[in-house]
Design an enzyme around this catalytic site. Structure first.
Site, PDB file in Angstrom:
ATOM      1  N   CYS A 127       0.674  -1.182   0.170  1.00  0.00           N
ATOM      2  CA  CYS A 127      -0.091  -0.012   0.199  1.00  0.00           C
ATOM      3  C   CYS A 127       0.736   1.235  -0.021  1.00  0.00           C
ATOM      4  O   CYS A 127       1.856   1.460   0.823  1.00  0.00           O
ATOM      5  CB  CYS A 127      -0.815   0.269   1.214  1.00  0.00           C
ATOM      6  SG  CYS A 127      -1.852   1.223   1.318  1.00  0.00           S
TER       7      CYS A 127
ATOM      8  N   CYS B 245       0.255   5.318   6.923  1.00  0.00           N
ATOM      9  CA  CYS B 245      -0.525   5.137   8.048  1.00  0.00           C
ATOM     10  C   CYS B 245       0.726   4.471   9.173  1.00  0.00           C
ATOM     11  O   CYS B 245       1.257   3.238   8.958  1.00  0.00           O
ATOM     12  CB  CYS B 245      -1.654   4.533   7.979  1.00  0.00           C
ATOM     13  SG  CYS B 245      -2.595   4.659   6.483  1.00  0.00           S
TER      14      CYS B 245
ATOM     15  N   CYS C 237       0.305   0.733  10.464  1.00  0.00           N
ATOM     16  CA  CYS C 237       0.235  -0.192   9.427  1.00  0.00           C
ATOM     17  C   CYS C 237       1.266  -1.200   8.827  1.00  0.00           C
ATOM     18  O   CYS C 237       2.300  -0.669   8.241  1.00  0.00           O
ATOM     19  CB  CYS C 237      -0.771   0.247   8.289  1.00  0.00           C
ATOM     20  SG  CYS C 237      -1.439  -1.132   7.256  1.00  0.00           S
TER      21      CYS C 237
ATOM     22  N   CYS D 287     -15.807  -9.667   6.497  1.00  0.00           N
ATOM     23  CA  CYS D 287     -15.365  -8.416   6.289  1.00  0.00           C
ATOM     24  C   CYS D 287     -13.910  -8.718   5.486  1.00  0.00           C
ATOM     25  O   CYS D 287     -13.356  -9.212   5.930  1.00  0.00           O
ATOM     26  CB  CYS D 287     -14.853  -7.512   7.555  1.00  0.00           C
ATOM     27  SG  CYS D 287     -16.331  -7.640   8.721  1.00  0.00           S
TER      28      CYS D 287
ATOM     29  N   CYS E  54     -19.082  -6.878   4.473  1.00  0.00           N
ATOM     30  CA  CYS E  54     -18.393  -5.733   4.545  1.00  0.00           C
ATOM     31  C   CYS E  54     -17.096  -5.746   3.731  1.00  0.00           C
ATOM     32  O   CYS E  54     -16.530  -6.805   3.817  1.00  0.00           O
ATOM     33  CB  CYS E  54     -18.233  -5.477   6.211  1.00  0.00           C
ATOM     34  SG  CYS E  54     -17.416  -4.043   6.605  1.00  0.00           S
TER      35      CYS E  54
ATOM     36  N   CYS F 270     -19.449   1.668   8.889  1.00  0.00           N
ATOM     37  CA  CYS F 270     -18.495   1.069   9.922  1.00  0.00           C
ATOM     38  C   CYS F 270     -17.511   1.895  10.130  1.00  0.00           C
ATOM     39  O   CYS F 270     -16.604   1.908   9.133  1.00  0.00           O
ATOM     40  CB  CYS F 270     -18.224  -0.548   9.485  1.00  0.00           C
ATOM     41  SG  CYS F 270     -17.004  -1.315  10.902  1.00  0.00           S
TER      42      CYS F 270
ATOM     43  N   ARG G 296     -17.488  -2.455  18.390  1.00  0.00           N
ATOM     44  CA  ARG G 296     -16.671  -3.686  18.261  1.00  0.00           C
ATOM     45  C   ARG G 296     -15.287  -3.531  19.012  1.00  0.00           C
ATOM     46  O   ARG G 296     -14.646  -2.674  18.722  1.00  0.00           O
ATOM     47  CB  ARG G 296     -16.363  -3.873  16.778  1.00  0.00           C
ATOM     48  CG  ARG G 296     -15.722  -5.395  16.621  1.00  0.00           C
ATOM     49  CD  ARG G 296     -15.692  -5.776  15.150  1.00  0.00           C
ATOM     50  NE  ARG G 296     -16.985  -5.745  14.489  1.00  0.00           N
ATOM     51  CZ  ARG G 296     -17.198  -5.013  13.492  1.00  0.00           C
ATOM     52  NH1 ARG G 296     -16.338  -4.269  12.850  1.00  0.00           N
ATOM     53  NH2 ARG G 296     -18.458  -5.080  12.812  1.00  0.00           N
TER      54      ARG G 296
END
Ligand code: SAM
Ligand code: DTB
Ligand code: SF4
Length: 329
Positions: free
Chosen positions: A65, A69, A72, A109, A140, A200, A272
């Site tokens: 990616c 972030c 991550c 998900c 999701c 979400c 969650r």
């Protein structure tokens, strides 16, 4: 009469969307027992307190990616042990979804390590959504930033939920991510909402943020014109090679407070207890359920990191008298 979840049900107050900074900070500052009482009371007015919804994650496109972030492991900028892989094929995804459904998950998900999908990426993802839906599960996906047209395409494919986290407060965001703005995230969330897909959206605790940052993250969510239907609260998984590998651990009580405040602010949303459970004791998880968490990620794997074993979660649920949400199958 014996006390049951039904006889203990308090009256539900109207949902609010006008929480002030001071009000939310005051909730965080309450004595712990008072905050837990407020959270339990709110929780019981809207939900059966002994039912927890189970969502299983699958990383359908791993690593590589371009975003930065700082938490991550899938960013191409950090030297982690994650190997990039292309989008998984339909059979692999459906096998994983069937397994999750048979273990009791009601939602599947699918995550992709994209900044934002290209239109041809969506063509690959849509059959996965349709296939998982046909198994009788809620779907999701979390694919990064979406424009309005992309959100509509996913809605037309029957997608139930889109996950897109704000992660932290508007003020602290720039310390964690430089490759996109808070407003970019809000724009995607608006596109998802406008397409009538359930939202979400939550964040991460343990990035080095202050209590005010936690408060402002939750306030941003709770002052949306419609609260996100699902609010994932992740405890940072500190992954070697990421800039936050050595971030200071969060005190467990502070983590529980974040769950409790989320519950008070967004009474009708599923909150969650998300990433980070492998580092949590069973007592801490029990406190999180008491604070109003009523959903977990379920299954041995999150995206690239581990999650507790299914057998362990089932044993914990039995010990706590918790039942999972009944599935369609
Ligand atoms: N690339 C898409 C995006 O960022 O929206 C989707 C996948 S991304 C991995 C989904 C979310 O996982 C992030 O927004 C973040 O909240 C969470 N996450 C990623 N790494 C994490 C970590 N190490 N600990 C806790 N949560 C994490
Ligand atoms: C969310 O809030 N947490 C999930 C999901 N949404 C996509 C991701 C957690 C990732 C934890 C680190 C990893 O396994 O790579
Ligand atoms: Fe990319 Fe999402 Fe990881 Fe950020 S959180 S680096 S956007 S996969």
């Amino acid at each position: 009469m014996h006390a049951t979840a039904e006889t203990l049900r308090p009256a539900a107050a109207a949902l609010r969307h006008d929480w002030s900074r001071d009000e939310v900070e005051a909730l965080f500052a309450l004595p712990f027992s008072d905050l837990m009482y407020a959270a339990q009371t709110t929780h019981r007015a809207h939900f059966d307190p002994n039912v927890v919804q189970l969502s299983t994650l699958l990383n359908i496109k791993t690593g590589g990616c371009p975003e930065d972030c700082a938490y991550c492991p899938q960013s191409v900028r950090f030297d982690t042990n994650v190997e990039a892989a292309p989008v998984l094929d339909l059979d692999t995804v459906l096998t994983a979804a069937r397994r999750a459904r048979d273990a009791g998950a009601t939602r599947f998900c699918m995550g992709a390590a994209w900044r934002s999908p290209k239109d041809r990426d969506l063509e690959q993802v849509i059959p996965l959504i349709e296939g998982v839906r046909a198994l009788g599960m809620e779907t999701c996906v979390t694919l990064g930033m979406l424009n309005a047209g992309q959100a509509r395409r996913l809605a037309d494919a029957g997608l139930d939920y889109y996950n897109h986290n704000l992660d932290t407060s508007p003020d602290f965001y720039g310390e964690i991510i430089s490759t996109r703005t808070y407003q970019d995230r809000l724009d995607t969330l608006a596109n998802v909402r406008d397409a009538d897909i359930n939202v979400c959206c939550g964040g991460i605790v343990g990035l080095g943020e202050s209590v005010t940052d936690r408060s402002e993250l939750l306030r941003t969510l709770a002052t949306m014109s419609k609260h996100p239907e699902s609010v994932p609260i992740n405890l940072l998984v500190r992954v070697e090679g990421t800039p936050l590998a050595d971030a200071e651990a969060v005190h467990p009580i502070d983590f529980v407070r974040t769950i409790a405040v989320a519950r008070v602010l967004m009474p009708a949303s599923h909150v969650r207890l998300s990433a980070g459970r492998t580092a949590m004791s069973e007592e801490l998880q029990a406190l999180a359920f008491l604070a109003g968490a009523n959903s977990i990620f379920y299954g041995e794997q999150l995206l690239t990191t581990a999650n507790p074993d299914v057998a362990r979660d089932q044993a914990l649920f039995t010990r706590l008298g918790i039942s999972p949400t009944a599935g369609h199958a």
